[in-house]
Write a protein that holds these residues in place. Structure first.
Motif, short mmCIF file in Angstrom:
data_model
loop_
_atom_site.label_atom_id
_atom_site.label_comp_id
_atom_site.label_asym_id
_atom_site.label_seq_id
_atom_site.Cartn_x
_atom_site.Cartn_y
_atom_site.Cartn_z
N ALA A 120 -71.68 43.92 -38.85
CA ALA A 120 -73.03 44.46 -39.00
C ALA A 120 -73.00 45.82 -39.69
O ALA A 120 -73.84 46.11 -40.56
N ALA A 121 -72.03 46.66 -39.33
CA ALA A 121 -71.91 47.98 -39.96
C ALA A 121 -71.60 47.85 -41.45
O ALA A 121 -72.15 48.60 -42.28
N ILE A 122 -70.72 46.90 -41.81
CA ILE A 122 -70.42 46.67 -43.22
C ILE A 122 -71.68 46.19 -43.94
O ILE A 122 -71.96 46.59 -45.08
N GLY A 123 -72.46 45.34 -43.27
CA GLY A 123 -73.71 44.86 -43.86
C GLY A 123 -74.71 45.98 -44.09
O GLY A 123 -75.37 46.03 -45.14
N ILE A 124 -74.81 46.89 -43.14
CA ILE A 124 -75.73 48.03 -43.29
C ILE A 124 -75.29 48.92 -44.45
O ILE A 124 -76.12 49.37 -45.25
N GLU A 125 -73.99 49.15 -44.57
CA GLU A 125 -73.48 49.97 -45.67
C GLU A 125 -73.73 49.32 -47.02
O GLU A 125 -73.86 50.00 -48.04
N ALA A 126 -73.82 47.99 -47.04
CA ALA A 126 -74.04 47.27 -48.29
C ALA A 126 -75.49 47.37 -48.77
O ALA A 126 -75.81 46.89 -49.86
N LEU A 127 -76.36 47.98 -47.96
CA LEU A 127 -77.79 48.06 -48.29
C LEU A 127 -78.24 49.52 -48.44
O LEU A 127 -79.10 50.00 -47.69
N PRO A 128 -77.69 50.26 -49.41
CA PRO A 128 -78.08 51.67 -49.56
C PRO A 128 -79.53 51.85 -49.96
O PRO A 128 -80.12 52.92 -49.75
#
Length: 213
Positions: A120-128
């Protein structure tokens, strides 16, 4: 990849410190401004910024405590309410990401929860620039399956993170940035499972299959 546990722990600590630097720094700056500001309206604004920074700091610490550490219950499983709340808080602090939660059941193993949180954290980082984070999961009789889909404009995804997820990254390239992905690769590998990812123009899709012990 052969990275020692001590080195991995130091990289995760570096990552935690890096991610905490911004909100904690904002707290320090806000206190300095508050000590010098005389205008009542500006002082109120300083208080609002301090409250916001304190909330973000607390949310991140709670998230990292469960995602990296050994927090949670003393049993081998963790209530899904806690990771759900942590992901909602982390995405909410971004302000431009909506979360859809489709995880069945009430509990998951600690390893599965760590994998879910880090994906989930990687996914959030992928959405700047913001977007949607969809999280699905199910604990079946034979395996736990987790899927995280981050969709939005201009997906940002470092290829070395993807290599760390699937275990193909050279150990000399393991860094504070890739350490969380490498950690969950190890967790999945230990139980005979694996993690996959697929990058599209408008979405990053990651999944994990974890056989039941």
């Amino acid at each position: 990849m052969t990275v020692s546990p001590a080195h991995l722990a130091s990289l995760l600590s570096s990552r935690l410190c890096h991610d905490m630097l911004s909100p904690v720094g904002a707290l320090t700056n806000g206190l300095e401004l508050l000590s010098e500001e005389q205008d009542d309206e500006m002082r109120q604004r300083c208080f609002e910024l301090l409250e916001q920074s304190a909330h973000i700091s607390a949310s991140k610490l709670k998230f990292f405590r469960l995602a990296y550490g050994s927090a949670g219950s003393f049993s081998e499983s963790v209530s899904l309410e806690e990771p759900r709340a942590l992901i909602m808080a982390l995405a909410g602090d971004n302000g431009r990401i909506t979360v859809e939660w489709h995880v069945g059941g009430t509990k998951m193993s600690k390893s599965a929860v760590k994998i879910l949180l880090n994906l989930a954290a990687i996914g959030i980082e992928a959405l700047p620039r913001g977007g949607k984070l969809e999280i699905a999961g199910e604990m079946g009789q034979d395996a736990t399956e987790i899927v995280v889909r981050a969709s939005g404009a201009r997906i940002a995804f470092d290829g070395t993170v993807g290599q760390a997820l699937d275990g193909s990254l050279d150990d000399r390239q393991i860094s504070a940035r890739t350490a969380p992905a490498y950690m969950i690769y190890l967790l999945a590998d230990e139980c005979g499972g694996g993690i996959q990812h697929m990058l599209q123009d408008d979405a990053l899709i990651m999944g994990a299959v974890l056989p039941q012990a």
